[in-house]
Design an enzyme around this catalytic site. Structure first.
Site, PDB file in Angstrom:
ATOM      1  N   GLY A 255      31.266  51.420  44.824  1.00 11.21           N
ATOM      2  CA  GLY A 255      31.791  52.362  45.811  1.00 11.21           C
ATOM      3  C   GLY A 255      31.033  52.389  47.130  1.00 11.21           C
ATOM      4  O   GLY A 255      31.235  53.280  47.946  1.00 11.21           O
TER       5      GLY A 255
ATOM      6  N   LYS B  85      39.156  55.586  37.313  1.00  9.48           N
ATOM      7  CA  LYS B  85      38.177  56.684  37.184  1.00  9.48           C
ATOM      8  C   LYS B  85      38.909  58.024  37.068  1.00  9.48           C
ATOM      9  O   LYS B  85      39.972  58.092  36.433  1.00  9.48           O
ATOM     10  CB  LYS B  85      37.197  56.655  38.361  1.00  9.48           C
TER      11      LYS B  85
ATOM     12  N   GLU C 253      27.865  45.254  36.946  1.00 12.13           N
ATOM     13  CA  GLU C 253      28.156  46.149  38.060  1.00 12.13           C
ATOM     14  C   GLU C 253      26.842  46.713  38.598  1.00 12.13           C
ATOM     15  O   GLU C 253      26.341  47.720  38.075  1.00 12.13           O
ATOM     16  CB  GLU C 253      29.037  47.310  37.597  1.00 12.13           C
TER      17      GLU C 253
ATOM     18  N   SER D 211      32.591  47.216  44.684  1.00  8.86           N
ATOM     19  CA  SER D 211      33.101  46.990  46.041  1.00  8.86           C
ATOM     20  C   SER D 211      33.898  45.699  46.213  1.00  8.86           C
ATOM     21  O   SER D 211      33.814  45.044  47.250  1.00  8.86           O
ATOM     22  CB  SER D 211      31.951  47.061  47.061  1.00  8.86           C
TER      23      SER D 211
ATOM     24  N   GLU E  90      28.523  55.377  35.739  1.00  9.09           N
ATOM     25  CA  GLU E  90      28.763  56.793  36.037  1.00  9.09           C
ATOM     26  C   GLU E  90      28.567  57.635  34.773  1.00  9.09           C
ATOM     27  O   GLU E  90      28.082  58.763  34.841  1.00  9.09           O
ATOM     28  CB  GLU E  90      30.163  56.980  36.640  1.00  9.09           C
TER      29      GLU E  90
ATOM     30  N   ASN F   8      39.941  50.152  37.313  1.00  7.47           N
ATOM     31  CA  ASN F   8      39.315  51.372  36.806  1.00  7.47           C
ATOM     32  C   ASN F   8      39.677  52.510  37.759  1.00  7.47           C
ATOM     33  O   ASN F   8      39.110  52.626  38.835  1.00  7.47           O
ATOM     34  CB  ASN F   8      37.789  51.157  36.749  1.00  7.47           C
TER      35      ASN F   8
ATOM     36  N   HIS G 270      29.963  52.636  31.418  1.00 10.27           N
ATOM     37  CA  HIS G 270      30.012  52.584  32.882  1.00 10.27           C
ATOM     38  C   HIS G 270      28.811  53.352  33.441  1.00 10.27           C
ATOM     39  O   HIS G 270      28.406  54.378  32.882  1.00 10.27           O
ATOM     40  CB  HIS G 270      31.335  53.180  33.389  1.00 10.27           C
TER      41      HIS G 270
HETATM   42  P1  PGA Z   1      34.366  50.067  43.136  1.00  9.32           P
HETATM   43  O1  PGA Z   1      34.084  50.556  41.634  1.00  9.32           O
HETATM   44  O2  PGA Z   1      35.266  48.878  43.049  1.00  9.32           O
HETATM   45  O3  PGA Z   1      35.027  51.253  43.785  1.00  9.32           O
HETATM   46  O4  PGA Z   1      33.038  49.746  43.737  1.00  9.32           O
HETATM   47  C1  PGA Z   1      33.899  49.632  40.588  1.00  9.32           C
HETATM   48  C2  PGA Z   1      33.587  50.353  39.311  1.00  9.32           C
HETATM   49  O5  PGA Z   1      32.869  51.356  39.327  1.00  9.32           O
HETATM   50  O6  PGA Z   1      34.043  49.937  38.216  1.00  9.32           O
END
Ligand code: PGA
Length: 253
Positions: free
Chosen positions: A175, A13, A169, A214, A99, A11, A97
């Site tokens: 992150g 983003k 997630e 992460s 976000e 992803n 997601h």
């Molecule tokens: P990350 O993000 O691996 O940077 O923690 C995962 C995601 O949001 O899909």
């Protein structure tokens, strides 16, 4: 039922500019040139989707989108049609997601419409669920996950050949550099499985349950060993081709 056992999705983003996305697509194409293990998916932003698709098309890498609208055509200014994603060669789409849930107020009634629309055009949805840190600390994790699954997958039925991916997630893990602990895997995935059994009694075995938050090449073996986890959704660590390759290669045996 799909003919592959694990899935690893990148992803990207909105982290890269156009030039950087194209450079990374080139690096992925050369890194994954001889990689034939299924199923590895790259999800760039919308603006570079077809260009990235062109660059990876001679490899086994698949293309995915990060979102879409729930209607195929109409007066929906600024939105992205699921049918167009399909036409551009996408096979997967990330939906719900955290976000988007957080910044754009997407809720599971919207996500449910999107899951249905994706399946209808032949895209495999990667539907995201996950609890906030305070929900985890208050002991509400299982309840939150199960309610998200009930709403997001309400009235869904998988036809022959359709697949569904559910990405767990935890919001606090995204992150943050702090992935889920080994000791939490069994509990969270058994809550997820029991909700899947309830909502898709005859088809729950066809749902891939993956993990995101992460993940990197140092902690991937923890997820590769966990029976409950059928794959990964990788954010930050998918922005470097070598690192993402190590993750995919370790995860998919
Ligand atoms: P990350 O993000 O691996 O940077 O923690 C995962 C995601 O949001 O899909």
């Amino acid at each position: 039922m799909s003919d592959f056992k694990k899935i690893v999705a990148a992803n990207w983003k909105m982290k890269l500019n156009v030039g950087q996305s194209l450079e990374l697509a080139d690096a992925m194409a050369s890194q994954f040139q001889d990689f034939s293990k299924q199923e590895v998916v790259i999800c760039p932003d919308f603006l570079t989707l077809s260009l990235v698709g062109e660059k990876i098309k001679k490899t086994a890498l698949k293309l995915g989108a990060q979102d879409m609208f729930w209607e195929e055509r109409g007066s929906y200014t600024g939105e992205i049609s699921p049918a167009d994603l399909k036409e551009l060669g996408c096979q997967y789409v990330i939906l719900g997601h955290s976000e988007r849930r957080g910044y754009l107020d997407e809720d599971y009634s919207i996500i449910n419409k999107k899951v249905k629309a994706a399946l209808k055009v032949g895209l495999t949805p990667i539907m995201c669920v996950g609890e906030k840190e305070e929900e985890k600390n208050n002991g509400q994790r299982d309840e939150v996950l199960q309610e998200q699954i009930r709403q997001g997958l309400s009235d869904i039925k998988l036809d022959a050949g359709q697949s569904l991916v559910l990405a767990y997630e935890p919001i606090w893990a995204i992150g943050s550099g702090q992935a889920i602990k080994d000791s939490d895997i069994q509990g969270s995935y058994s809550a997820i499985r029991s909700a899947l059994k309830e909502i898709l009694p005859e088809q729950h075995n066809e749902v891939f349950t993956i993990y995101g938050g992460s993940v990197d090449s140092d902690n991937v073996s923890q997820f590769a060993q966990a029976e409950e986890i059928d794959g990964l959704l990788v954010g930050g660590a998918s922005l470097e081709a070598g690192e993402f390759f190590r993750i995919a290669d370790n995860m998919i045996k």
